[in-house]
Enzyme design. Structure first.
Site, PDB file in Angstrom:
ATOM      1  N   GLU A  63       0.887  -1.180   0.000  1.00 59.71           N
ATOM      2  CA  GLU A  63       0.000   0.000   0.000  1.00 59.71           C
ATOM      3  C   GLU A  63       0.909   1.211   0.000  1.00 59.71           C
ATOM      4  O   GLU A  63       1.450   1.594   1.030  1.00 59.71           O
ATOM      5  CB  GLU A  63      -0.896  -0.015   1.247  1.00 59.71           C
ATOM      6  CG  GLU A  63      -1.860  -1.183   1.312  1.00 59.71           C
ATOM      7  CD  GLU A  63      -3.063  -1.004   0.380  1.00 59.71           C
ATOM      8  OE1 GLU A  63      -3.337   0.133  -0.047  1.00 59.71           O
ATOM      9  OE2 GLU A  63      -3.720  -2.008   0.080  1.00 59.71           O
ATOM     10  N   CYS A 118      -2.125   9.533   2.693  1.00 54.24           N
ATOM     11  CA  CYS A 118      -1.651   8.942   1.436  1.00 54.24           C
ATOM     12  C   CYS A 118      -2.557   9.270   0.264  1.00 54.24           C
ATOM     13  O   CYS A 118      -2.104   9.396  -0.867  1.00 54.24           O
ATOM     14  CB  CYS A 118      -1.524   7.432   1.578  1.00 54.24           C
ATOM     15  SG  CYS A 118      -3.061   6.637   2.089  1.00 54.24           S
TER      16      CYS A 118
HETATM   17  P1  NAD Z   1       8.180   4.660   5.041  1.00 52.74           P
HETATM   18  O1  NAD Z   1       8.181   3.871   3.800  1.00 52.74           O
HETATM   19  O2  NAD Z   1       9.338   5.534   5.318  1.00 52.74           O
HETATM   20  O3  NAD Z   1       8.042   3.708   6.324  1.00 52.74           O
HETATM   21  C1  NAD Z   1       7.019   2.727   6.447  1.00 52.74           C
HETATM   22  C2  NAD Z   1       7.498   1.616   7.357  1.00 52.74           C
HETATM   23  O4  NAD Z   1       8.632   0.987   6.767  1.00 52.74           O
HETATM   24  C3  NAD Z   1       7.904   2.050   8.761  1.00 52.74           C
HETATM   25  O5  NAD Z   1       7.423   1.113   9.694  1.00 52.74           O
HETATM   26  C4  NAD Z   1       9.429   2.031   8.711  1.00 52.74           C
HETATM   27  O6  NAD Z   1      10.015   1.695   9.953  1.00 52.74           O
HETATM   28  C5  NAD Z   1       9.720   0.948   7.691  1.00 52.74           C
HETATM   29  N1  NAD Z   1      10.963   1.193   6.948  1.00 52.74           N
HETATM   30  C6  NAD Z   1      11.483   2.393   6.586  1.00 52.74           C
HETATM   31  N2  NAD Z   1      12.622   2.227   5.875  1.00 52.74           N
HETATM   32  C7  NAD Z   1      12.814   0.887   5.759  1.00 52.74           C
HETATM   33  C8  NAD Z   1      13.814   0.076   5.153  1.00 52.74           C
HETATM   34  N3  NAD Z   1      14.833   0.609   4.494  1.00 52.74           N
HETATM   35  N4  NAD Z   1      13.689  -1.267   5.247  1.00 52.74           N
HETATM   36  C9  NAD Z   1      12.642  -1.823   5.903  1.00 52.74           C
HETATM   37  N5  NAD Z   1      11.685  -1.089   6.512  1.00 52.74           N
HETATM   38  C10 NAD Z   1      11.759   0.232   6.450  1.00 52.74           C
HETATM   39  O7  NAD Z   1       6.811   5.489   5.002  1.00 52.74           O
HETATM   40  P2  NAD Z   1       6.297   6.570   6.034  1.00 52.74           P
HETATM   41  O8  NAD Z   1       7.125   7.795   5.929  1.00 52.74           O
HETATM   42  O9  NAD Z   1       6.110   5.948   7.368  1.00 52.74           O
HETATM   43  O10 NAD Z   1       4.839   6.859   5.431  1.00 52.74           O
HETATM   44  C11 NAD Z   1       4.611   7.764   4.407  1.00 52.74           C
HETATM   45  C12 NAD Z   1       4.427   7.082   3.077  1.00 52.74           C
HETATM   46  O11 NAD Z   1       3.483   6.048   3.183  1.00 52.74           O
HETATM   47  C13 NAD Z   1       3.881   8.008   2.000  1.00 52.74           C
HETATM   48  O12 NAD Z   1       4.520   7.731   0.797  1.00 52.74           O
HETATM   49  C14 NAD Z   1       2.408   7.633   1.925  1.00 52.74           C
HETATM   50  O13 NAD Z   1       1.795   7.928   0.701  1.00 52.74           O
HETATM   51  C15 NAD Z   1       2.477   6.175   2.178  1.00 52.74           C
HETATM   52  N6  NAD Z   1       1.211   5.713   2.720  1.00 52.74           N
HETATM   53  C16 NAD Z   1       0.449   4.898   1.968  1.00 52.74           C
HETATM   54  C17 NAD Z   1      -0.780   4.490   2.459  1.00 52.74           C
HETATM   55  C18 NAD Z   1      -1.685   3.596   1.676  1.00 52.74           C
HETATM   56  O14 NAD Z   1      -2.647   3.103   2.245  1.00 52.74           O
HETATM   57  N7  NAD Z   1      -1.442   3.349   0.408  1.00 52.74           N
HETATM   58  C19 NAD Z   1      -1.189   4.909   3.721  1.00 52.74           C
HETATM   59  C20 NAD Z   1      -0.360   5.730   4.454  1.00 52.74           C
HETATM   60  C21 NAD Z   1       0.847   6.124   3.960  1.00 52.74           C
END
Ligand code: NAD
Length: 453
Positions: free
Chosen positions: A207, A241
């Site tokens: 997602e 998002c």
């Molecule tokens: P992110 O990708 O930075 O982090 C998400 C999760 O991944 C966190 O739990 C984090 O600890 C983990 N993570 C981060 N880097 C990682 C790595 N290198 N390896 C493994 N795990 C890792 O996202 P965010 O900043 O928490 O959220 C914002 C993003 O999420 C935006 O792009 C937004 O559009 C998207 N989002 C999508 C939805 C949806 O339903 N499609 C909902 C909310 C947010």
């Protein structure tokens, strides 16, 4: 990590999670948990993100309760094996689709709706009969702590557990022999997750995010469009998002739309939004710096103010923006709305289709032909006609992206099927045998040709 996953797998293999009675009880238990922890959840969201009680209740707690109720109402019917048709070649047999849980599921959550996005997939996963490991975001540590506390209090760790930590912790989890990975987060991290999962061929739902457009055509109800766009964009300070990332407006209605939007910004957030105690902050300094740097693009026509100490950015509209500006390069994920102008809808379709498929798209306009044109000419995850965000809270609609905005979907029945393997079974008769399929059958080929054509 290894022992957490092993324990869950053993417990799953012992069959505890599979009955309808167990699944139903766990969903009811989760609802109780949300009631008991309502105050700590709201306080944690206030602390980490300055979310108001209204936003926290409506967008996180109420959302989850609706999802639980929907699952409880339909679960029995979803779980039942589905009888399918028996073709002539299978005469005498019965054919079914069995709904089988995957096993141990890892759910990785982001920080923007840190309770809802951690627990909504859990509802689907446990309804489908899986065990669950939740990895909340480290950027909202108070919420992460509350999540751990309440899950520990209500569920056994063999069934559901919370593992707190950053990307190193996640990477270690991803090395375990999981049965399914459900990830919500950014596109770049989504790619890392999928790459890791591919090493063990673990199925994934991703997602993700991206730049979701809102289009306002000349026949739109401008006042209502302004109100609904301001709501969708600035809720959670744009850290949603599916928030409209940027706006395409027909040049004839741009001035009146911006005027009405300013009216609603003031109506919803007051004359001085930065001083509004209920206005959500930007999650951390790094994101504050990233989002505020976009203020150099185009011309500020509403808002533009910053409060670095409180990490707040005013609801802002930027005019005179082009695709070359930094604000149009990546997902904004903050309270800044750039505006592009157009003459005809084909220009819009062309420009959106040249870019990664959006997670959401919103179209404002009354003409049914134009609504159909937009819906059918652009591929995107989902969206609304004459509204923003509202599609996400209908449990009858699947929610997810397409292309770069994601793989798979969830909510309601889609959640159940996301976490369910559909196992096709032919139950053959032993009363007789159809010999045409066996080698040496004199009439075999003729019969197959007759049946299949
Ligand atoms: P992110 O990708 O930075 O982090 C998400 C999760 O991944 C966190 O739990 C984090 O600890 C983990 N993570 C981060 N880097 C990682 C790595 N290198 N390896 C493994 N795990 C890792 O996202 P965010 O900043 O928490 O959220 C914002 C993003 O999420 C935006 O792009 C937004 O559009 C998207 N989002 C999508 C939805 C949806 O339903 N499609 C909902 C909310 C947010």
């Amino acid at each position: 990590m290894h022992s957490i996953v092993q324990q869950q797998k053993e417990w799953f293999n012992e069959g505890h999670t599979k009955s309808y009675a167990f699944r139903k009880e766990q969903l009811q238990r989760m609802k109780k948990m949300l009631n008991t922890f309502e105050k700590p959840i709201i306080n944690a969201l206030k602390f980490d993100l300055n979310k108001s009680e209204f936003e926290s209740y409506a967008a996180e707690i109420a959302f989850l309760k609706t999802e639980i109720d929907h699952h409880l109402k339909h679960l029995k019917q979803w779980m039942a094996p589905k009888k399918v048709k028996t073709p002539l070649t299978h005469t005498g047999s019965k054919n079914y689709v069995y709904k089988e849980p995957y096993g141990t599921v890892l759910i990785i959550a982001p920080w923007n709706y840190p309770v809802q996005l951690a627990l909504a997939p859990v509802i689907g996963a446990i309804a489908a009969g899986n065990t669950v490991i939740i990895k909340p975001s480290e950027l909202t540590p108070t919420v992460s702590w509350v999540l751990k506390k309440m899950i520990d209090q209500y569920f056994s760790p063999q069934f559901i557990t919370v593992v707190e930590g950053d990307k190193e912790v996640t990477q270690e989890l991803l090395d375990q022999p999981l049965d399914y990975i459900f990830f919500t987060g950014s596109v770049p991290v989504g790619k890392i997750i999928m790459e890791k999962a591919s090493k063990q061929l673990i199925p994934v739902t991703l997602e993700l995010g991206g730049k979701s457009p809102v289009i306002v055509h000349k026949d739109a109800n401008i006042d209502l469009a302004a109100k609904r766009i301001v709501w969708g964009k600035f809720t959670n300070a744009g850290q949603t998002c599916i928030a409209p990332d940027y706006m395409f407006v027909h040049h004839e209605v741009k001035a009146s739309l911006i005027k009405e939007m300013k009216k609603y910004i003031h109506q919803f957030y007051g004359e001085k939004p930065l001083e509004n105690e209920e206005y959500v902050k930007i999650v951390n300094q790094q994101h504050f710096d990233r989002v505020s740097s976009y203020l150099d693009s185009g011309t500020v026509v509403a808002g533009g103010g910053l409060d670095e100490k409180k990490q707040r950015i005013e609801p802002t509209i930027l005019d005179q923006v082009t695709w070359e500006d930094p604000v149009m390069k990546d997902e904004i994920f903050g309270p800044i709305l750039p505006v592009l102008t157009y003459e005809n809808l084909y220009e819009v379709i062309d420009q959106v289709n040249q870019r990664p498929k959006p997670l959401a798209l919103y179209y404002f306009g009354d003409n049914g032909e134009d609504q159909k044109l937009i819906t059918e000419s652009i591929s995107y995850g989902g969206g609304c006609i004459n509204d923003t965000l509202y599609h996400i809270i209908n449990p009858h609609l699947p929610f997810g992206g397409v292309g770069e905005s994601g793989i798979g979907s969830y909510h309601g029945e889609s959640s159940f099927y996301t976490f369910t393997h559909e196992k096709g079974i032919t139950k053959q008769t032993t009363r007789f045998d159809q010999n045409f399929r066996y080698p040496g059958s004199a009439l075999g080929l003729a019969i197959i040709k007759k049946i299949i054509g």
